[in-house]
Scaffold this motif. Sequence first.
Motif, PDB file in Angstrom:
ATOM      1  N   CYS A 129       0.966  -1.105  -0.162  1.00 57.06           N
ATOM      2  CA  CYS A 129      -0.047   0.032  -0.115  1.00 57.06           C
ATOM      3  C   CYS A 129       0.886   1.274  -0.212  1.00 57.06           C
ATOM      4  N   SER A 131       1.127   5.660  -0.451  1.00 57.75           N
ATOM      5  CA  SER A 131       0.077   6.912   0.106  1.00 57.75           C
ATOM      6  C   SER A 131      -0.851   7.190  -1.257  1.00 57.75           C
ATOM      7  N   ALA A 134      -3.702   4.489  -0.298  1.00 57.42           N
ATOM      8  CA  ALA A 134      -4.273   5.297   0.860  1.00 57.42           C
ATOM      9  C   ALA A 134      -5.181   6.298   0.770  1.00 57.42           C
ATOM     10  N   LEU A 210      -8.115   0.857   6.687  1.00 55.45           N
ATOM     11  CA  LEU A 210      -7.338   1.849   6.005  1.00 55.45           C
ATOM     12  C   LEU A 210      -6.180   2.376   6.790  1.00 55.45           C
ATOM     13  N   GLU A 211      -6.333   2.395   8.166  1.00 56.37           N
ATOM     14  CA  GLU A 211      -5.400   3.034   8.908  1.00 56.37           C
ATOM     15  C   GLU A 211      -4.092   1.882   9.136  1.00 56.37           C
ATOM     16  N   SER A 214      -2.319   1.956   5.873  1.00 55.66           N
ATOM     17  CA  SER A 214      -1.504   3.192   5.418  1.00 55.66           C
ATOM     18  C   SER A 214      -0.321   2.819   6.337  1.00 55.66           C
ATOM     19  N   GLU A 215       0.044   2.528   7.507  1.00 53.79           N
ATOM     20  CA  GLU A 215       1.027   2.129   7.944  1.00 53.79           C
ATOM     21  C   GLU A 215       1.791   0.879   7.594  1.00 53.79           C
ATOM     22  N   ASN A 216       1.137   0.027   6.666  1.00 55.03           N
ATOM     23  CA  ASN A 216       1.947  -1.102   6.078  1.00 55.03           C
ATOM     24  C   ASN A 216       1.801  -2.209   7.269  1.00 55.03           C
TER      25      ASN A 216
END
Length: 242
Positions: A129, A131, A134, A210-211, A214-216
């Motif tokens: 993922c 940016s 995301a 999603l969070e 976003s943090e992989n």
Amino acid sequence: MKNKSDGTTSKIVRLKLSDQVFERLREMIASGELAAGDIVPSERALMEKFGVGRPAVREALQSMQSKGLITITHGERSRVNTLTASVAFQQLDDVAKLLLSSEPSNIEYLKQVRHILELGSIRLAAEKCTSKDAAELADLIEAQRAQLGHAEAFMKADVAFHTRIALITGNTLIHAITEMMLTWLFEYHSSLLLWSGRENTTLEEHAAILECLSENDVARAAQAMEDHLNRSKSNFTSPAKP
């Protein structure tokens, strides 16, 4: 030709001319003689090439179109389509819907497949993922939020969110299967969904997924998806028995 099961000799079936033309055209695509975007030879050219009449050629071309191999446009020459996983799975659409509607247990099997596939997909997506991915998922969540109170549109937005996650994996087969699977599942259950008070929960769970993406964070993403799928099972109910 011997039938291995009982030792008898099976009959040789002569293919119709149109079927033979279809096979020759399919071979031309498979070999690259006809590539994606190429114009299909005219009916007359095919008649001369294969030594058959116009009816056989036309029937073969119609079969090619029905299988997604070519596109026939009125007033224009036919063209070879780009072959993708989506095109392949679309050929299963009508049969799959009949299978699901005729045998309720297949819906439960489809849910199991979804669970397995999406848990595997989210792990791959969490690793890859970006940016940009995301940001697009965030936009999809807001698009879904805008459909609160509109069940069908809300479901379509839900499919778009999960399909976008599948796209992040970079695996075109996973993406195509996920899109078709969710479309079948939600279409079949569209009249049975209980949305009351659960739409916001769905949005919150999507935000949690999603969070993690976003943090992989692979482990947390998988757990967030697991929780979401387990909870969403309660969205589906069977029709009340008379």
